[in-house]
Design a protein around this motif. Structure first.
Motif, PDB file in Angstrom:
ATOM      1  N   THR A  74       0.827  -1.200   0.000  1.00 43.14           N
ATOM      2  CA  THR A  74       0.000   0.000   0.000  1.00 43.14           C
ATOM      3  C   THR A  74       0.859   1.245   0.000  1.00 43.14           C
ATOM      4  O   THR A  74       1.998   1.237   0.459  1.00 43.14           O
ATOM      5  CB  THR A  74      -0.925   0.026   1.219  1.00 43.14           C
ATOM      6  N   GLY A  75       0.307   2.326  -0.506  1.00 43.02           N
ATOM      7  CA  GLY A  75       1.039   3.583  -0.572  1.00 43.02           C
ATOM      8  C   GLY A  75       0.541   4.575   0.453  1.00 43.02           C
ATOM      9  O   GLY A  75      -0.109   4.221   1.437  1.00 43.02           O
ATOM     10  N   GLY A  76       0.822   5.847   0.207  1.00 43.88           N
ATOM     11  CA  GLY A  76       0.486   6.880   1.164  1.00 43.88           C
ATOM     12  C   GLY A  76      -1.000   7.035   1.402  1.00 43.88           C
ATOM     13  O   GLY A  76      -1.418   7.442   2.481  1.00 43.88           O
ATOM     14  N   ASP A  77      -1.841   6.734   0.408  1.00 47.49           N
ATOM     15  CA  ASP A  77      -3.285   6.862   0.596  1.00 47.49           C
ATOM     16  C   ASP A  77      -3.921   5.576   1.097  1.00 47.49           C
ATOM     17  O   ASP A  77      -5.141   5.501   1.238  1.00 47.49           O
ATOM     18  CB  ASP A  77      -3.952   7.303  -0.710  1.00 47.49           C
ATOM     19  N   GLY A  78      -3.113   4.553   1.368  1.00 42.65           N
ATOM     20  CA  GLY A  78      -3.626   3.303   1.927  1.00 42.65           C
ATOM     21  C   GLY A  78      -4.196   2.332   0.917  1.00 42.65           C
ATOM     22  O   GLY A  78      -4.689   1.269   1.292  1.00 42.65           O
ATOM     23  N   SER A  79      -4.145   2.649  -0.383  1.00 42.73           N
ATOM     24  CA  SER A  79      -4.716   1.752  -1.393  1.00 42.73           C
ATOM     25  C   SER A  79      -3.661   0.787  -1.917  1.00 42.73           C
ATOM     26  O   SER A  79      -2.467   1.094  -1.932  1.00 42.73           O
ATOM     27  CB  SER A  79      -5.288   2.569  -2.560  1.00 42.73           C
ATOM     28  N   ASP A  80      -4.114  -0.382  -2.341  1.00 38.55           N
ATOM     29  CA  ASP A  80      -3.220  -1.387  -2.907  1.00 38.55           C
ATOM     30  C   ASP A  80      -2.843  -1.021  -4.344  1.00 38.55           C
ATOM     31  O   ASP A  80      -3.595  -0.349  -5.050  1.00 38.55           O
ATOM     32  CB  ASP A  80      -3.879  -2.770  -2.907  1.00 38.55           C
ATOM     33  N   LEU A  81      -1.677  -1.513  -4.746  1.00 32.42           N
ATOM     34  CA  LEU A  81      -1.247  -1.347  -6.130  1.00 32.42           C
ATOM     35  C   LEU A  81      -1.756  -2.554  -6.916  1.00 32.42           C
ATOM     36  O   LEU A  81      -1.311  -3.677  -6.689  1.00 32.42           O
ATOM     37  CB  LEU A  81       0.277  -1.240  -6.201  1.00 32.42           C
ATOM     38  N   VAL A  82      -2.684  -2.326  -7.815  1.00 29.24           N
ATOM     39  CA  VAL A  82      -3.344  -3.414  -8.543  1.00 29.24           C
ATOM     40  C   VAL A  82      -3.147  -3.238 -10.042  1.00 29.24           C
ATOM     41  O   VAL A  82      -3.478  -2.185 -10.600  1.00 29.24           O
ATOM     42  CB  VAL A  82      -4.850  -3.475  -8.221  1.00 29.24           C
ATOM     43  N   LEU A  83      -2.588  -4.269 -10.702  1.00 35.07           N
ATOM     44  CA  LEU A  83      -2.513  -4.311 -12.160  1.00 35.07           C
ATOM     45  C   LEU A  83      -3.467  -5.391 -12.649  1.00 35.07           C
ATOM     46  O   LEU A  83      -3.477  -6.503 -12.116  1.00 35.07           O
ATOM     47  CB  LEU A  83      -1.085  -4.613 -12.629  1.00 35.07           C
ATOM     48  N   THR A  84      -4.242  -5.053 -13.663  1.00 34.39           N
ATOM     49  CA  THR A  84      -5.263  -5.963 -14.183  1.00 34.39           C
ATOM     50  C   THR A  84      -4.912  -6.344 -15.615  1.00 34.39           C
ATOM     51  O   THR A  84      -4.453  -5.499 -16.392  1.00 34.39           O
ATOM     52  CB  THR A  84      -6.643  -5.278 -14.164  1.00 34.39           C
ATOM     53  N   PRO A  85      -5.099  -7.617 -16.014  1.00 33.69           N
ATOM     54  CA  PRO A  85      -4.798  -8.020 -17.393  1.00 33.69           C
ATOM     55  C   PRO A  85      -5.584  -7.201 -18.409  1.00 33.69           C
ATOM     56  O   PRO A  85      -6.760  -6.873 -18.207  1.00 33.69           O
ATOM     57  CB  PRO A  85      -5.211  -9.497 -17.428  1.00 33.69           C
ATOM     58  N   GLY A 193       4.957   5.569  -3.062  1.00 30.62           N
ATOM     59  CA  GLY A 193       5.732   4.609  -2.291  1.00 30.62           C
ATOM     60  C   GLY A 193       5.259   3.177  -2.382  1.00 30.62           C
ATOM     61  O   GLY A 193       5.967   2.259  -1.960  1.00 30.62           O
ATOM     62  N   ALA A 194       4.074   2.943  -2.911  1.00 30.97           N
ATOM     63  CA  ALA A 194       3.582   1.578  -3.057  1.00 30.97           C
ATOM     64  C   ALA A 194       4.373   0.847  -4.127  1.00 30.97           C
ATOM     65  O   ALA A 194       4.737   1.429  -5.153  1.00 30.97           O
ATOM     66  CB  ALA A 194       2.095   1.578  -3.421  1.00 30.97           C
ATOM     67  N   GLU A 195       4.649  -0.426  -3.893  1.00 29.78           N
ATOM     68  CA  GLU A 195       5.311  -1.223  -4.922  1.00 29.78           C
ATOM     69  C   GLU A 195       4.891  -2.681  -4.807  1.00 29.78           C
ATOM     70  O   GLU A 195       4.440  -3.139  -3.761  1.00 29.78           O
ATOM     71  CB  GLU A 195       6.829  -1.100  -4.841  1.00 29.78           C
TER      72      GLU A 195
END
Length: 206
Positions: A74-85, A193-195
Motif C-alpha cells: 500500500t502507498g500513502g493513501d492506503g490503497s493497494d497497487l493493482v494491475l489488471t490483465p 511509495g507503493a510497490e
C-alpha cells in the motif's frame, strides 16, 4: 417482707443478670463469621473489597511486528497497487506505434499485464506501452532509447505516477517458435511509495 422472701427475690435477680450476660457473649458481632445479615447504617453504601488485578503470563504477551515480514504494497493513501490483465476491448481502444511487441503475462500465453511496441533498429526512438491499473488503461513510454531492440531483455517504462521495470529475464520457457516466453519479473512502483512484484513471462516477437 420477711427474711426468707427477701433472700428468694435476690436469687431471682442474680440468675436473670447471669443469663443476660451469657446471651450477650454468645451473640456474634456484626461482620464476624456466622452473622447472617450485616448491619449497615441507613444511607451508607456497603463496603466493597477491590478485586486483585491479574498479572498476565507470557502466553498472553502482546505480539510485536515481525521484522521479517515483507514490506506492504500500500502507498500513502492506503490503497493497494493493482494491475489488471488487458482485455481485447482494452487493446482495441489504444494505439501503440512500432513494428514488434513485447508483453508481460503471469502465465505463458496468458493475457498481458503490460504490452509494449517499438521499431527495430531505432537507436533514438522509444517504445510505447499500455498497462491497466485497476480498471483504468494508461499509456506511456520506455525510459530508455533503442526502440524494440532495447527491451528484448527487459527495461524500464513510465506513465503517470507509475514506473514498471521488467527484470530478471531468463531463458525461454520452451524452445521453438518466433516468440518464446521467457521467465521474468515485473516490478511496479507507484509515486506514493507503493510497490509490488509480479512473477511471470516476458515475450517478445512478431
Amino acid at each position: 417482707m420477711n427474711r426468707h422472701t427477701f433472700a428468694f427475690a435476690g436469687a431471682l435477680i442474680a440468675s436473670a443478670a447471669l443469663s443476660a450476660c451469657n446471651a450477650t457473649e454468645d451473640e456474634p458481632l456484626p461482620g464476624e463469621p456466622g452473622n447472617a445479615v450485616e448491619q449497615v447504617a441507613p444511607g451508607a453504601a456497603p463496603a466493597i473489597t477491590p478485586a486483585a488485578t491479574p498479572i498476565p503470563d507470557a502466553s498472553h504477551a502482546v505480539p510485536v511486528d515481525n521484522p521479517d515480514a515483507p514490506s506492504p504494497t500500500t502507498g500513502g493513501d492506503g490503497s493497494d497497487l493493482v494491475l489488471t490483465p488487458l482485455t481485447a476491448a482494452d487493446l482495441s481502444g489504444i494505439t501503440l506505434a512500432g513494428e514488434l511487441a513485447c508483453s508481460f503475462s503471469q502465465s505463458a500465453g496468458g493475457p498481458s499485464l503490460m504490452l509494449a511496441r517499438g521499431d527495430v533498429a531505432d537507436a533514438a526512438g522509444r517504445a510505447s506501452f499500455a498497462v491497466k491499473i485497476g480498471s483504468y488503461v494508461e499509456q506511456g513510454l520506455a525510459l530508455q532509447d533503442g526502440g524494440y531492440d532495447a527491451m528484448l531483455d527487459g527495461g524500464r517504462f513510465g506513465t503517470r505516477g507509475l514506473t514498471l521495470t521488467v527484470r530478471k529475464v531468463g531463458a525461454a520457457a520452451r524452445s521453438g517458435g518466433e516468440s518464446p516466453p521467457r521467465t521474468a519479473e515485473l516490478l511496479a512502483q507507484r509515486g506514493d511509495g507503493a510497490e509490488r512484484v509480479f512473477a511471470g513471462f516476458w515475450t517478445c516477437g512478431p
